[in-house]
Design a protein around this motif. Structure first.
Motif, short mmCIF file in Angstrom:
data_model
loop_
_atom_site.label_atom_id
_atom_site.label_comp_id
_atom_site.label_asym_id
_atom_site.label_seq_id
_atom_site.Cartn_x
_atom_site.Cartn_y
_atom_site.Cartn_z
N GLN A 27 -64.15 52.51 26.33
CA GLN A 27 -65.53 51.87 26.51
C GLN A 27 -66.17 51.98 25.12
N ASP A 28 -65.87 52.88 24.22
CA ASP A 28 -66.45 52.81 22.95
C ASP A 28 -66.37 51.54 22.19
N VAL A 29 -65.15 50.89 22.58
CA VAL A 29 -64.65 49.43 21.85
C VAL A 29 -65.65 48.39 22.56
N ILE A 30 -65.40 48.55 23.84
CA ILE A 30 -66.02 47.46 24.63
C ILE A 30 -67.47 47.67 24.34
N GLY A 31 -68.12 48.74 24.21
CA GLY A 31 -69.62 48.91 24.00
C GLY A 31 -70.06 48.28 22.65
N LEU A 32 -68.96 48.25 21.59
CA LEU A 32 -69.52 47.49 20.38
C LEU A 32 -69.30 46.19 20.45
N VAL A 33 -68.25 45.61 21.30
CA VAL A 33 -68.18 44.42 21.40
C VAL A 33 -69.55 43.65 22.06
N GLU A 34 -69.67 44.32 22.96
CA GLU A 34 -71.16 44.06 23.80
C GLU A 34 -72.47 44.06 22.88
N ALA A 35 -72.53 45.06 22.48
CA ALA A 35 -73.82 45.58 21.65
C ALA A 35 -73.86 44.52 20.43
N GLU A 36 -72.68 43.97 19.76
CA GLU A 36 -72.93 43.01 18.76
C GLU A 36 -72.85 41.61 19.05
N GLU A 37 -72.57 41.44 20.78
CA GLU A 37 -72.51 40.21 21.07
C GLU A 37 -71.43 39.15 20.54
#
Length: 249
Positions: free
Chosen positions: A65-75
């Motif tokens: 989720q840490d990685v997915i969170g970055l991908v989502e936050a940075e769009e």
């Protein structure tokens, strides 16, 4: 507020291995950015500058989720996802989830001298019994919460590089060491994959991955004549490999 990445650009996301943090990519990030590439380094929960968040609940799903969170936050719209060492487990879990929810977002998976699980494997599955028992024993000092880093000489580092890594390493959450990772192997294998094999010296715990990528179809294998932390020992050479992958993705 960070602007969304250019939707036509393929970004690079770097995920560190055990005991490390985003700090380990500090020699690589400027080289990638100077080449005009949008790139990001994740620090996984419980290590690096997030060591203060160490908790018994941290597991593989936390790090995925840490990685997915970055991908989502940075769009990010298209990603070359790089996982070093232990993070081969993490990026496999990320790929499984993102392929299901956002097919086409992942342009390439790069396993950097990394663990390479089969469905249901844990990080420990392909380690020797001696390694498993040593890590279990090492975790007892923290009550099973974490286990301490090895000396960075194990990664083929010496002198100032070894000292630099030793100063920054932090204990690794232990729960995830024996935690199985279920995933859809066909879904993950649908993403183009490269394995970067660091051969001098070759880290023993990565040996099963080295054998597998040469036996299975679908793998691009690149060798680097350096140790297990090429982002420290050979940042320019590693950056060029990643740039070549990003440009072809």
């Amino acid at each position: 507020m960070t602007e969304a990445a250019n939707p036509t650009q393929t970004s690079i996301v770097l995920v560190h291995g055990a005991w490390h943090g985003a700090w380990c990519w500090s020699r690589v990030l400027p080289l990638l950015r100077s080449a005009g590439v949008d790139c990001h380094a994740v620090t996984l929960t419980g290590v690096g500058e997030r060591a203060h968040l160490m908790a018994p609940t941290i597991d593989l799903h936390t790090h995925v989720q840490d990685v997915i969170g970055l991908v989502e936050a940075e769009e990010l719209q298209r990603v070359v996802l790089v996982g070093h060492s232990y993070a081969g487990m993490v990026i496999t879990g990320v790929a499984d989830r993102l392929q299901a929810s956002h097919p086409g977002l992942l342009a390439h998976l790069v396993y950097l001298d990394a663990a390479l699980p089969y469905p249901g494997d844990s990080w420990s599955s392909h380690h020797s019994e001696e390694t498993k028992q040593a890590r279990i024993a090492a975790s007892q000092a923290s009550g099973g919460l974490s286990f301490p880093p090895p000396d960075a000489s194990l990664f083929g580092l010496s002198g100032a590089d070894r000292d630099w890594v030793n100063r920054r390493q932090t204990p690794q959450p232990f729960k995830l060491y024996q935690q199985p990772l279920p995933f859809d192997a066909e879904r993950v294998a649908a993403v183009p994959r490269t394995f970067i094999d660091c051969t001098q010296p070759a880290l023993a715990t990565i040996a099963p991955s080295r054998v597998r990528v040469r036996a299975e179809p679908g793998w691009n294998v690149v060798e680097m004549a350096t140790g297990h932390d090429p982002m420290v020992s050979e940042p320019a050479a590693l950056s060029q490999i990643l740039l070549d992958i990003q440009r072809r993705a």
